[in-house]
Design a protein around this motif. Structure first.
Motif, PDB file in Angstrom:
ATOM      1  N   TYR A   8      29.044  71.925 102.257  1.00  0.00           N
ATOM      2  CA  TYR A   8      28.329  70.975 101.473  1.00  0.00           C
ATOM      3  C   TYR A   8      28.420  71.570  99.893  1.00  0.00           C
ATOM      4  O   TYR A   8      28.443  72.513  99.681  1.00  0.00           O
ATOM      5  CB  TYR A   8      26.727  70.952 101.989  1.00  0.00           C
ATOM      6  CG  TYR A   8      26.968  70.466 103.271  1.00  0.00           C
ATOM      7  CD1 TYR A   8      26.546  68.874 103.534  1.00  0.00           C
ATOM      8  CD2 TYR A   8      27.007  71.054 104.629  1.00  0.00           C
ATOM      9  CE1 TYR A   8      26.540  68.280 104.921  1.00  0.00           C
ATOM     10  CE2 TYR A   8      27.157  70.254 105.796  1.00  0.00           C
ATOM     11  CZ  TYR A   8      26.777  69.004 105.897  1.00  0.00           C
ATOM     12  OH  TYR A   8      26.911  68.495 107.278  1.00  0.00           O
ATOM     13  N   LEU A  50      37.094  66.077 101.441  1.00  0.00           N
ATOM     14  CA  LEU A  50      36.622  64.419 101.622  1.00  0.00           C
ATOM     15  C   LEU A  50      36.458  63.753 100.388  1.00  0.00           C
ATOM     16  O   LEU A  50      36.622  64.468  99.292  1.00  0.00           O
ATOM     17  CB  LEU A  50      35.235  64.470 102.148  1.00  0.00           C
ATOM     18  CG  LEU A  50      34.989  65.304 103.728  1.00  0.00           C
ATOM     19  CD1 LEU A  50      33.642  65.455 104.089  1.00  0.00           C
ATOM     20  CD2 LEU A  50      36.093  64.402 104.635  1.00  0.00           C
ATOM     21  N   HIS A  52      34.913  61.245  97.501  1.00  0.00           N
ATOM     22  CA  HIS A  52      33.630  61.096  96.846  1.00  0.00           C
ATOM     23  C   HIS A  52      32.628  60.339  97.550  1.00  0.00           C
ATOM     24  O   HIS A  52      32.858  59.076  98.393  1.00  0.00           O
ATOM     25  CB  HIS A  52      33.676  60.341  95.373  1.00  0.00           C
ATOM     26  CG  HIS A  52      32.494  60.413  94.769  1.00  0.00           C
ATOM     27  ND1 HIS A  52      31.314  59.894  94.851  1.00  0.00           N
ATOM     28  CD2 HIS A  52      32.173  61.193  93.741  1.00  0.00           C
ATOM     29  CE1 HIS A  52      30.330  60.215  94.102  1.00  0.00           C
ATOM     30  NE2 HIS A  52      30.835  61.063  93.264  1.00  0.00           N
ATOM     31  N   PRO A  53      31.499  60.764  97.998  1.00  0.00           N
ATOM     32  CA  PRO A  53      30.323  60.121  98.534  1.00  0.00           C
ATOM     33  C   PRO A  53      30.245  58.750  98.356  1.00  0.00           C
ATOM     34  O   PRO A  53      29.592  58.118  99.324  1.00  0.00           O
ATOM     35  CB  PRO A  53      29.112  60.936  98.668  1.00  0.00           C
ATOM     36  CG  PRO A  53      29.526  62.297  98.281  1.00  0.00           C
ATOM     37  CD  PRO A  53      31.020  61.952  97.117  1.00  0.00           C
ATOM     38  N   THR A  56      31.463  56.478 100.972  1.00  0.00           N
ATOM     39  CA  THR A  56      30.890  56.742 102.073  1.00  0.00           C
ATOM     40  C   THR A  56      30.214  55.404 102.626  1.00  0.00           C
ATOM     41  O   THR A  56      29.420  54.921 102.083  1.00  0.00           O
ATOM     42  CB  THR A  56      30.085  57.811 102.405  1.00  0.00           C
ATOM     43  OG1 THR A  56      30.855  58.851 102.045  1.00  0.00           O
ATOM     44  CG2 THR A  56      29.748  57.929 103.785  1.00  0.00           C
ATOM     45  N   ARG A  57      30.388  54.920 103.771  1.00  0.00           N
ATOM     46  CA  ARG A  57      29.823  54.128 104.424  1.00  0.00           C
ATOM     47  C   ARG A  57      29.126  54.467 106.122  1.00  0.00           C
ATOM     48  O   ARG A  57      30.017  55.313 106.675  1.00  0.00           O
ATOM     49  CB  ARG A  57      30.568  52.704 105.029  1.00  0.00           C
ATOM     50  CG  ARG A  57      31.084  52.039 103.614  1.00  0.00           C
ATOM     51  CD  ARG A  57      29.929  51.448 102.639  1.00  0.00           C
ATOM     52  NE  ARG A  57      30.572  51.020 101.455  1.00  0.00           N
ATOM     53  CZ  ARG A  57      30.628  51.897 100.414  1.00  0.00           C
ATOM     54  NH1 ARG A  57      30.177  52.945 100.165  1.00  0.00           N
ATOM     55  NH2 ARG A  57      31.012  51.223  99.158  1.00  0.00           N
ATOM     56  N   VAL A  58      28.083  53.938 106.487  1.00  0.00           N
ATOM     57  CA  VAL A  58      27.255  54.400 107.826  1.00  0.00           C
ATOM     58  C   VAL A  58      27.621  53.108 108.448  1.00  0.00           C
ATOM     59  O   VAL A  58      26.787  52.017 108.117  1.00  0.00           O
ATOM     60  CB  VAL A  58      26.003  54.919 107.658  1.00  0.00           C
ATOM     61  CG1 VAL A  58      25.665  55.161 108.849  1.00  0.00           C
ATOM     62  CG2 VAL A  58      26.194  56.221 106.746  1.00  0.00           C
ATOM     63  N   ASP A  70      25.770  51.233 102.972  1.00  0.00           N
ATOM     64  CA  ASP A  70      26.045  52.361 101.889  1.00  0.00           C
ATOM     65  C   ASP A  70      25.598  53.568 102.379  1.00  0.00           C
ATOM     66  O   ASP A  70      24.354  53.793 103.050  1.00  0.00           O
ATOM     67  CB  ASP A  70      25.479  52.169 100.391  1.00  0.00           C
ATOM     68  CG  ASP A  70      26.397  50.926  99.863  1.00  0.00           C
ATOM     69  OD1 ASP A  70      27.366  50.491 100.356  1.00  0.00           O
ATOM     70  OD2 ASP A  70      26.110  50.444  98.700  1.00  0.00           O
ATOM     71  N   PRO A  72      26.264  58.199 101.638  1.00  0.00           N
ATOM     72  CA  PRO A  72      24.934  58.676 101.708  1.00  0.00           C
ATOM     73  C   PRO A  72      23.844  58.043 100.969  1.00  0.00           C
ATOM     74  O   PRO A  72      24.338  57.460  99.731  1.00  0.00           O
ATOM     75  CB  PRO A  72      24.835  60.166 101.643  1.00  0.00           C
ATOM     76  CG  PRO A  72      25.978  60.648 100.744  1.00  0.00           C
ATOM     77  CD  PRO A  72      26.885  59.220 101.073  1.00  0.00           C
ATOM     78  N   VAL A  79      26.039  66.745  99.630  1.00  0.00           N
ATOM     79  CA  VAL A  79      26.695  65.520 100.253  1.00  0.00           C
ATOM     80  C   VAL A  79      28.198  66.892 100.757  1.00  0.00           C
ATOM     81  O   VAL A  79      28.261  67.938 100.383  1.00  0.00           O
ATOM     82  CB  VAL A  79      27.428  64.792  99.283  1.00  0.00           C
ATOM     83  CG1 VAL A  79      26.294  63.835  98.992  1.00  0.00           C
ATOM     84  CG2 VAL A  79      28.080  65.377  98.173  1.00  0.00           C
TER      85      VAL A  79
END
Length: 126
Positions: A8, A50, A52-53, A56-58, A70, A72, A79
């Protein structure tokens, strides 16, 4: 046993990162040396950085089915930056490797066993 190690970092620091900086280059060199050591000992399985945050999708179950949101979320300060999978003889060895990373780079490392069956998905009984 295999372990997932999640690295992280602070989101603001990620956004300000300069890949040409001496600190970034030193971190890359550290990971390269550690990777070579773990490969030589047979403990290395895989590692990836990884994206860039913001990308990211949840995916969650919604009233009308699965929906991607969207993540985090904006209030997140730390992150996930990368992960590694190692295959070591003991939990203590996994923690020893994670401690070396933390000592060298200062960022937290989450260490989680990778289960090989249903019996591994529950915490040990005290």
């Amino acid at each position: 046993m295999k372990y997932l190690m999640m690295a992280y970092t602070n989101l603001a620091a990620w956004d300000e990162m300069d890949p040409a900086s001496p600190e970034f280059i030193a971190a890359c060199e550290f990971y390269e040396r550690l990777g070579a050591e773990l490969t030589a000992s047979g403990e290395f399985v895989s590692t990836e950085g990884l994206a860039h945050p913001a990308l990211t999708r949840v995916v969650r179950k919604g009233a009308d089915g699965a929906v991607a949101i969207d993540g985090p979320f904006a209030e997140t300060k730390e992150v996930a930056a990368s992960f590694a999978i190692i295959d070591v003889a003991s939990h203590d060895r996994a923690l020893e490797i994670a401690a070396r990373i933390v000592e060298a780079l200062g960022e937290p490392i989450e260490v989680r066993p990778i289960g090989s069956g249903p019996e591994d998905s529950m915490p040990p009984v005290p």
